[in-house]
Design an enzyme around this catalytic site. Structure first.
Site, mmCIF file in Angstrom:
data_model
loop_
_atom_site.group_PDB
_atom_site.id
_atom_site.type_symbol
_atom_site.label_atom_id
_atom_site.label_comp_id
_atom_site.label_asym_id
_atom_site.label_seq_id
_atom_site.Cartn_x
_atom_site.Cartn_y
_atom_site.Cartn_z
ATOM 1 N N LYS A 191 35.740 57.181 8.191
ATOM 2 C CA LYS A 191 36.649 56.651 9.214
ATOM 3 C C LYS A 191 38.064 56.530 8.664
ATOM 4 O O LYS A 191 39.034 56.886 9.338
ATOM 5 C CB LYS A 191 36.186 55.263 9.662
ATOM 6 C CG LYS A 191 35.417 55.269 10.952
ATOM 7 C CD LYS A 191 35.131 53.855 11.401
ATOM 8 C CE LYS A 191 33.925 53.853 12.315
ATOM 9 N NZ LYS A 191 33.357 52.536 12.521
ATOM 10 N N ASN A 235 34.120 36.078 28.771
ATOM 11 C CA ASN A 235 33.102 37.107 28.979
ATOM 12 C C ASN A 235 31.916 36.570 29.784
ATOM 13 O O ASN A 235 31.328 37.292 30.587
ATOM 14 C CB ASN A 235 32.649 37.694 27.646
ATOM 15 C CG ASN A 235 33.622 38.765 27.155
ATOM 16 O OD1 ASN A 235 34.543 39.152 27.880
ATOM 17 N ND2 ASN A 235 33.444 39.232 25.940
ATOM 18 N N GLY A 243 27.087 46.612 30.869
ATOM 19 C CA GLY A 243 26.564 46.976 29.551
ATOM 20 C C GLY A 243 27.703 46.907 28.554
ATOM 21 O O GLY A 243 28.669 46.172 28.755
ATOM 22 N N CYS A 281 30.051 44.189 24.422
ATOM 23 C CA CYS A 281 30.550 42.807 24.491
ATOM 24 C C CYS A 281 29.755 41.930 25.449
ATOM 25 O O CYS A 281 29.093 40.992 25.014
ATOM 26 C CB CYS A 281 32.020 42.804 24.884
ATOM 27 S SG CYS A 281 33.056 43.517 23.612
ATOM 28 N N LYS A 306 30.768 52.589 30.763
ATOM 29 C CA LYS A 306 31.806 52.534 31.795
ATOM 30 C C LYS A 306 32.663 53.782 31.645
ATOM 31 O O LYS A 306 32.627 54.433 30.600
ATOM 32 C CB LYS A 306 32.646 51.263 31.664
ATOM 33 C CG LYS A 306 33.444 51.187 30.355
ATOM 34 C CD LYS A 306 34.121 49.853 30.208
ATOM 35 C CE LYS A 306 35.594 49.943 30.412
ATOM 36 N NZ LYS A 306 36.286 48.678 30.169
HETATM 37 C C1 UDX Z 1 34.807 43.282 28.213
HETATM 38 C C2 UDX Z 1 35.863 42.298 28.744
HETATM 39 O O1 UDX Z 1 36.328 42.739 30.017
HETATM 40 C C3 UDX Z 1 37.026 42.212 27.758
HETATM 41 O O2 UDX Z 1 37.978 41.251 28.204
HETATM 42 C C4 UDX Z 1 36.467 41.808 26.410
HETATM 43 O O3 UDX Z 1 37.513 41.754 25.441
HETATM 44 C C5 UDX Z 1 35.401 42.792 25.961
HETATM 45 O O4 UDX Z 1 34.377 42.885 26.932
HETATM 46 P P1 UDX Z 1 34.578 45.943 28.136
HETATM 47 O O5 UDX Z 1 33.268 45.705 27.439
HETATM 48 O O6 UDX Z 1 35.503 46.978 27.625
HETATM 49 O O7 UDX Z 1 35.405 44.576 28.180
HETATM 50 O O8 UDX Z 1 34.201 46.341 29.629
HETATM 51 P P2 UDX Z 1 34.437 45.747 31.087
HETATM 52 O O9 UDX Z 1 35.513 46.475 31.761
HETATM 53 O O10 UDX Z 1 34.506 44.277 31.064
HETATM 54 O O11 UDX Z 1 33.060 46.185 31.768
HETATM 55 C C6 UDX Z 1 31.822 45.698 31.261
HETATM 56 C C7 UDX Z 1 30.669 46.245 32.044
HETATM 57 O O12 UDX Z 1 30.634 45.640 33.336
HETATM 58 C C8 UDX Z 1 30.686 47.740 32.295
HETATM 59 O O13 UDX Z 1 29.380 48.244 32.107
HETATM 60 C C9 UDX Z 1 31.120 47.866 33.743
HETATM 61 O O14 UDX Z 1 30.628 49.020 34.340
HETATM 62 C C10 UDX Z 1 30.508 46.620 34.339
HETATM 63 N N1 UDX Z 1 31.198 46.126 35.543
HETATM 64 C C11 UDX Z 1 32.505 45.719 35.470
HETATM 65 C C12 UDX Z 1 30.500 46.022 36.749
HETATM 66 O O15 UDX Z 1 29.326 46.373 36.832
HETATM 67 N N2 UDX Z 1 31.151 45.526 37.844
HETATM 68 C C13 UDX Z 1 32.438 45.107 37.800
HETATM 69 O O16 UDX Z 1 32.955 44.657 38.834
HETATM 70 C C14 UDX Z 1 33.141 45.210 36.585
#
Ligand code: UDX
Length: 450
Positions: free
Chosen positions: A17, A223, A272, A275, A338
């Site tokens: 990395k 979260n 998923g 986080c 996502k």
């Molecule tokens: C998340 C938090 O948003 C962020 O603030 C933190 O720092 C890290 O965790 P991330 O894991 O990148 O970020 O993804 P996020 O955009 O939150 O989406 C998480 C999951 O929820 C995805 O699988 C997404 O598809 C799902 N999701 C999101 C839904 O099913 N419905 C929604 O309305 C929003």
């Protein structure tokens, strides 16, 4: 940090990395990051190393950004990497006026413990210790040759969680919606962090200065709230299925209430990633350790609703195929958890694919960015190089990650390729009426069949 004008050295234990980053190559998919990396490498502000001795005694500020994955068994956060990072810095010899800043998502109480460890390991005063003089603000972008300042309170710790979303990491970092500084009362952490983030603060970003425990909790609380919002709308989706309602209309109607808002209210196959799932489990586990388990018992339900969305999707796809998945060919569009990410950690799309495969289906997956990761994790699935090729001969199509490329698919163009015109829209991403118009049977959770 380099983009803000600082001289930055990234330390990692993974030599490959470090080599790739040094060559301007980001080892994962993140829009805009490679350009930023190259720009700052070229400007000479950024470099990478595996040698702690190169950075320990040099930097004014050390950010700890390592992962805290879910520990096997009890759902708690695995602190191995955070602890190892702190021990590495102590062993390599920090400057006496250094500020160590935790960014990792950790159980409440970790910062307090690590502050004591840093104090003991570096001969400082620790979290409760007296401050004996005026501190030199660090992080001002001065170079490697900087001479050491007197060390009034010794090495100090601050906790400064990040809230970035994958796919928007660059923007969320350079233009965050808030900064949270968990600092030692009377220490110099706040002054140093205000200096470090000066350009971001000048742009109007709100700053919340608080204690260690609150700073740690802000991250997991955020979260937990987001996960709860998603599971809430997926619970409504289950009720819509039972009552014959339409969860997308319901969500739209709710979103006009400014107190509720429409963000993170998108129903579908659930959340998923690296986080949300592990953070709600670790938060619950830590609350239980602290004697506050009942306060967060609803998070176990949030988790169950989320996992049920995957099961409901498998059932819906099976039902769309007439009740049996065995021997049928299913095209899954999307592998990443996502869109705009190649991250497949706890990806609902792949978990659903694997479940269908276990039920005897032939599952063919396509994703614009996550193919290599998906193939490594689920070698038993089949993979195709494009959406159209994946769809060839399909009995059913399931859209499980809402990449723009899939939203824009033309059902008429796909028709000659497939065996059965059956589509399951796991993310409510498609224009259902347009697909039905093109002769497809369109299915989605929480929506009545046409
Ligand atoms: C998340 C938090 O948003 C962020 O603030 C933190 O720092 C890290 O965790 P991330 O894991 O990148 O970020 O993804 P996020 O955009 O939150 O989406 C998480 C999951 O929820 C995805 O699988 C997404 O598809 C799902 N999701 C999101 C839904 O099913 N419905 C929604 O309305 C929003």
């Amino acid at each position: 940090m380099a983009e803000l004008g600082y001289e930055v050295v990234g330390l990692d234990t993974d030599a490959d990395k470090v080599r790739r980053l040094g060559a301007g190559e980001v080892p994962f998919f993140e829009p805009g990051l490679e350009e930023l990396l190259r720009k700052n490498l070229e400007a000479g502000r950024l470099s990478f190393t595996c040698d702690p001795a190169e950075v320990a005694g040099w930097a004014d500020v050390h950010f700890i950004c390592v992962g805290t994955p879910q520990r096997a068994g009890d759902g708690a956060a695995d602190m191995t990497y955070v602890d190892a990072a702190v021990e590495t810095l102590i062993r390599a010899g920090l400057r006496p006026d250094a500020l160590v800043v935790g960014k990792s998502t950790v159980p409440a109480g970790s910062a307090e413990r690590l502050a004591r460890r840093l104090a003991a390991g570096t001969g400082g005063t620790g979290p409760g210790g007296a401050r004996t003089g005026e501190a030199a603000p660090g992080g001002t972008g001065t170079g490697r040759a900087r001479t050491a300042q007197p060390a009034p309170g010794g090495v100090e710790l601050a906790w400064n969680p990040e809230f970035l979303r994958e796919g928007f990491a660059v923007d969320d970092t350079l233009r965050p919606d808030r900064l949270v500084f968990g600092v030692r009362p009377g220490g110099r952490g706040e002054a140093v962090l205000r200096a470090v983030y000066a350009p971001v603060i000048e742009a109007g970003t709100p700053v919340i200065v608080t204690d260690y425990a609150t700073a740690e909790l802000v991250k997991v609380a955020a979260n937990a709230f987001l996960a709860t919002k998603i599971s809430f709308i997926n619970a409504m989706s289950e009720v819509c299925d039972a009552a014959g309602g339409d969860v997308t209309s319901l969500a739209r109607a709710l979103s006009h209430d400014a107190r509720i808002g429409g963000r993170f209210l998108r129903p579908g196959i659930g959340f998923g990633g690296g986080c949300l799932p592990k953070d709600i489990r670790a938060f619950h586990a830590r609350a239980a350790e602290l004697g506050a388990g009942p306060a967060l018992s609803f998070l176990a339900e949030v988790d169950r609703i989320n996992l049920r969305a995957r099961e409901r999707t498998v059932t819906l796809i099976t039902r769309a195929l007439g009740g049996r998945a065995e021997g049928r060919r299913i095209t899954v569009l999307g592998a990443a958890f996502k869109p705009n990410s190649d991250d497949i950690r706890d990806s609902p799309a792949l978990e659903i694919s694997a479940e269908l495969h276990r039920a005897g289906a032939r599952v063919v997956v396509y994703d614009p960015a996550a193919m290599a990761n998906a193939r490594r994790r689920f070698p038993e699935l089949e993979y195709a190089p494009s959406a159209h090729e994946a769809a060839t001969g399909a009995d059913a199509l399931a859209v499980l990650t809402e990449w723009t490329e899939f939203r824009d698919l033309d059902p008429n163009a796909l028709t000659p390729r497939v065996t059965g015109r059956v589509v399951v829209d796991g993310r409510h991403a498609l224009d259902g009426p347009a697909w039905r118009q093109a002769g497809w049977a369109y299915y989605a959770l929480g929506r009545p069949p046409a």
